[in-house]
Design an enzyme around this catalytic site. Structure first.
Site, PDB file in Angstrom:
ATOM      1  CE  LYS A  17      -4.352   1.377   1.580  1.00 37.23           C
ATOM      2  NZ  LYS A  17      -5.565   0.692   1.184  1.00 37.23           N
ATOM      3  NE  ARG A  65      12.126   2.714  13.758  1.00 41.99           N
ATOM      4  CZ  ARG A  65      11.273   3.336  14.569  1.00 41.99           C
ATOM      5  NH1 ARG A  65      11.551   4.555  15.037  1.00 41.99           N
ATOM      6  NH2 ARG A  65      10.130   2.762  14.910  1.00 41.99           N
ATOM      7  CD  GLU A 129      13.994   7.399  18.688  1.00 40.57           C
ATOM      8  OE1 GLU A 129      12.813   7.308  18.352  1.00 40.57           O
ATOM      9  OE2 GLU A 129      14.843   6.517  18.448  1.00 40.57           O
ATOM     10  CG  ASP A 156      11.620   5.533  21.617  1.00 43.26           C
ATOM     11  OD1 ASP A 156      11.600   4.422  22.172  1.00 43.26           O
ATOM     12  OD2 ASP A 156      11.115   5.752  20.508  1.00 43.26           O
ATOM     13  CB  ILE A 227       2.452   6.962  11.615  1.00 37.44           C
ATOM     14  CG1 ILE A 227       1.399   8.003  11.996  1.00 37.44           C
ATOM     15  CG2 ILE A 227       3.714   7.096  12.435  1.00 37.44           C
ATOM     16  CD1 ILE A 227       0.778   7.757  13.359  1.00 37.44           C
ATOM     17  CG  HIS A 228      -2.822   6.656   8.196  1.00 42.24           C
ATOM     18  ND1 HIS A 228      -3.456   7.010   7.028  1.00 42.24           N
ATOM     19  CD2 HIS A 228      -3.578   5.678   8.759  1.00 42.24           C
ATOM     20  CE1 HIS A 228      -4.554   6.285   6.894  1.00 42.24           C
ATOM     21  NE2 HIS A 228      -4.654   5.463   7.932  1.00 42.24           N
ATOM     22  CG  ASP A 274      23.377  39.914   2.745  1.00 40.81           C
ATOM     23  OD1 ASP A 274      22.447  39.085   2.800  1.00 40.81           O
ATOM     24  OD2 ASP A 274      23.730  40.610   3.712  1.00 40.81           O
TER      25      ASP A 274
HETATM   26  N1  COA Z   1       1.728   2.229   5.621  1.00 42.01           N
HETATM   27  C1  COA Z   1       1.004   1.629   4.665  1.00 42.01           C
HETATM   28  N2  COA Z   1      -0.308   1.372   4.777  1.00 42.01           N
HETATM   29  C2  COA Z   1      -0.910   1.792   5.897  1.00 42.01           C
HETATM   30  C3  COA Z   1      -0.214   2.445   6.920  1.00 42.01           C
HETATM   31  C4  COA Z   1       1.166   2.667   6.765  1.00 42.01           C
HETATM   32  N3  COA Z   1       1.905   3.274   7.686  1.00 42.01           N
HETATM   33  N4  COA Z   1      -1.079   2.770   7.896  1.00 42.01           N
HETATM   34  C5  COA Z   1      -2.281   2.322   7.510  1.00 42.01           C
HETATM   35  N5  COA Z   1      -2.193   1.734   6.304  1.00 42.01           N
HETATM   36  C6  COA Z   1      -3.263   1.133   5.509  1.00 42.01           C
HETATM   37  C7  COA Z   1      -4.057   0.139   6.316  1.00 42.01           C
HETATM   38  O1  COA Z   1      -3.473  -1.131   6.231  1.00 42.01           O
HETATM   39  C8  COA Z   1      -5.387   0.223   5.652  1.00 42.01           C
HETATM   40  O2  COA Z   1      -5.349  -0.519   4.447  1.00 42.01           O
HETATM   41  P1  COA Z   1      -6.379  -1.704   4.150  1.00 42.01           P
HETATM   42  O3  COA Z   1      -7.734  -1.120   4.372  1.00 42.01           O
HETATM   43  O4  COA Z   1      -6.094  -2.108   2.740  1.00 42.01           O
HETATM   44  O5  COA Z   1      -6.040  -2.755   5.154  1.00 42.01           O
HETATM   45  C9  COA Z   1      -5.504   1.666   5.228  1.00 42.01           C
HETATM   46  O6  COA Z   1      -4.170   2.148   5.171  1.00 42.01           O
HETATM   47  C10 COA Z   1      -6.300   2.506   6.191  1.00 42.01           C
HETATM   48  O7  COA Z   1      -5.781   2.338   7.473  1.00 42.01           O
HETATM   49  P2  COA Z   1      -6.594   2.762   8.762  1.00 42.01           P
HETATM   50  O8  COA Z   1      -7.721   1.806   8.985  1.00 42.01           O
HETATM   51  O9  COA Z   1      -6.967   4.203   8.625  1.00 42.01           O
HETATM   52  O10 COA Z   1      -5.544   2.645   9.915  1.00 42.01           O
HETATM   53  P3  COA Z   1      -5.178   1.333  10.753  1.00 42.01           P
HETATM   54  O11 COA Z   1      -6.026   1.363  11.988  1.00 42.01           O
HETATM   55  O12 COA Z   1      -5.238   0.128   9.881  1.00 42.01           O
HETATM   56  O13 COA Z   1      -3.664   1.564  11.120  1.00 42.01           O
HETATM   57  C11 COA Z   1      -1.801   2.293  12.399  1.00 42.01           C
HETATM   58  C12 COA Z   1      -3.280   2.533  12.068  1.00 42.01           C
HETATM   59  C13 COA Z   1      -1.304   3.412  13.300  1.00 42.01           C
HETATM   60  C14 COA Z   1      -1.641   0.938  13.091  1.00 42.01           C
HETATM   61  C15 COA Z   1      -1.032   2.297  11.050  1.00 42.01           C
HETATM   62  O14 COA Z   1      -1.249   3.554  10.450  1.00 42.01           O
HETATM   63  C16 COA Z   1       0.441   1.998  11.128  1.00 42.01           C
HETATM   64  O15 COA Z   1       0.831   0.844  11.177  1.00 42.01           O
HETATM   65  N6  COA Z   1       1.298   3.039  11.088  1.00 42.01           N
HETATM   66  C17 COA Z   1       2.738   2.863  11.120  1.00 42.01           C
HETATM   67  C18 COA Z   1       3.210   2.649  12.525  1.00 42.01           C
HETATM   68  C19 COA Z   1       4.705   2.618  12.631  1.00 42.01           C
HETATM   69  O16 COA Z   1       5.399   2.141  11.759  1.00 42.01           O
HETATM   70  N7  COA Z   1       5.231   3.161  13.741  1.00 42.01           N
HETATM   71  C20 COA Z   1       6.636   3.241  13.966  1.00 42.01           C
HETATM   72  C21 COA Z   1       7.157   4.636  13.911  1.00 42.01           C
HETATM   73  S1  COA Z   1       6.432   5.766  15.030  1.00 42.01           S
HETATM   74 MG    MG Z   2      10.649   4.495  18.981  1.00 42.07          MG
END
Ligand code: COA
Ligand code: MG
Length: 299
Positions: A17, A65, A129, A156, A227-228, A274
């Site tokens: 995705k 990472r 962190e 963190d 993150i999204h 400048d």
């Molecule tokens: N990368 C790719 N796709 C993502 C995504 C991301 N970071 N976050 C959400 N999506 C996808 C979901 O899988 C979902 O797709 P689907 O319907 O085909 O399954 C769509 O986007 C919508 O997601 P949504 O329902 O709004 O959110 P969620 O509840 O599924 O996920 C989190 C929320 C926070 C768990 C998710 O955004 C995530 O994993 N973020 C990254 C967290 C991370 O890596 N943290 C470490 C650094 S701080």
């Molecule tokens: Mg961390």
């Protein structure tokens, strides 16, 4: 790099995705978003994704990472991913420039074993962190040619210093975290690398994200972690300089180019220009991704 989207390393679904999210870079995470019991599986998933993803000019940069150097996990992380050529490694909880040197040497060994060009894989570091990383901010300068970005993180650090929250009752970062943000800007400038702003965790609040992005652009950050996928367009928009700024930057660079290497102070539209204006113009051109042909060179 305007937007860097985190993707949990054990989720192939999210990686697929993320690749079409419009992000300039993906951060394939083997650290905090992956449970200890799933680290091995995540290494395999990330490695397979790096192998299978065709890289073209439109492909986001692929950054991995790894786990922090003192966890006992980072060598296995590097062994799993370096041979399949990530663009960069993001080091979390970086404690000092010496850790960057250490990581660079470890990457070099894996590059050599895999027959990859020495030094091609860059290093990005999360440098606020831990209390130690913050207090060592100046040490990140010139420790490795690979270092190309410094980012700050607030979650963190709260755990490291024993703060129960990083924000006050009004949702504003408290002093230590504002200092972390400032130190990232200063350390990045001091190290001549990009400063990357921390994540905005309330991923449904896109207006709040936009406000935070605008403040980041104003204060000198080059990009922001996400993150999204929904956050990517907001970040890209905020970190793309408006066309009138780009046009003005090109005019300033052209003015200096025409005036030659000894130019000091010049005037443009009745205002003094400048060297700091030239540096700012060059930064805008970089952020706009102008091709070198479009940039008048000052020699
Ligand atoms: N990368 C790719 N796709 C993502 C995504 C991301 N970071 N976050 C959400 N999506 C996808 C979901 O899988 C979902 O797709 P689907 O319907 O085909 O399954 C769509 O986007 C919508 O997601 P949504 O329902 O709004 O959110 P969620 O509840 O599924 O996920 C989190 C929320 C926070 C768990 C998710 O955004 C995530 O994993 N973020 C990254 C967290 C991370 O890596 N943290 C470490 C650094 S701080
Ligand atoms: Mg961390």
């Amino acid at each position: 790099m305007r937007s860097l989207l985190f993707v949990p390393g054990d989720s192939e679904r999210k990686m697929l995705k993320a690749i079409s999210s419009g992000a300039d870079a993906l951060i394939l995470d083997l650290e905090d978003s992956v449970a200890l019991s799933r680290k091995a599986e995540a290494r395999n998933t990330v490695s397979a994704f790096l192998t299978d993803t065709e890289r073209g000019t439109d492909t986001p940069l692929l950054i991995v990472r790894i786990n922090a150097l003192d966890t006992g996990l980072s060598d296995d992380d590097l062994a799993a991913v370096i041979s399949v050529g990530p663009d960069a490694i993001l080091l979390p909880k970086a404690g000092s420039g010496a850790e960057i040197q250490d990581l660079s040497a470890r990457i070099a060994v894996h590059e050599a074993e895999a027959g990859l060009e020495d030094g091609k894989i860059r290093i990005h570091a999360l440098m606020t962190e831990t209390a130690g990383g913050m207090l060592s901010a100046a040490s990140f300068a010139a420790k490795s040619e690979r270092l190309s970005a410094l980012a700050w993180g607030a979650e963190d650090l709260a755990a490291d210093i024993g703060a129960s929250s990083n924000k006050d009752d009004n949702g504003v970062y408290t002093d230590v975290f504002r200092l972390a943000r400032s130190l990232a800007i200063l350390a990045a400038a001091n190290s001549r690398v990009d400063a990357i702003d921390t994540v905005f965790t309330d991923f449904r609040d896109l207006d709040g994200l936009d406000t935070e992005c605008r403040a980041a652009v104003r204060d000198g950050f080059s990009g922001k972690m996400a993150i999204h996928p929904d956050q990517v367009a907001v970040i890209n928009r905020a970190f793309t300089p408006p066309s009138e700024d780009v046009e003005r930057a090109v005019r300033i660079m052209a003015l200096f180019a025409a005036a030659g290497p000894d130019a000091g102070v010049l005037s443009l539209d009745g205002k003094m220009i400048d060297k700091p204006h030239l540096r700012q113009a060059e930064r805008v051109a970089r952020m706009a991704g102008l091709s070198p042909d479009a940039i008048p060179s000052v020699s």
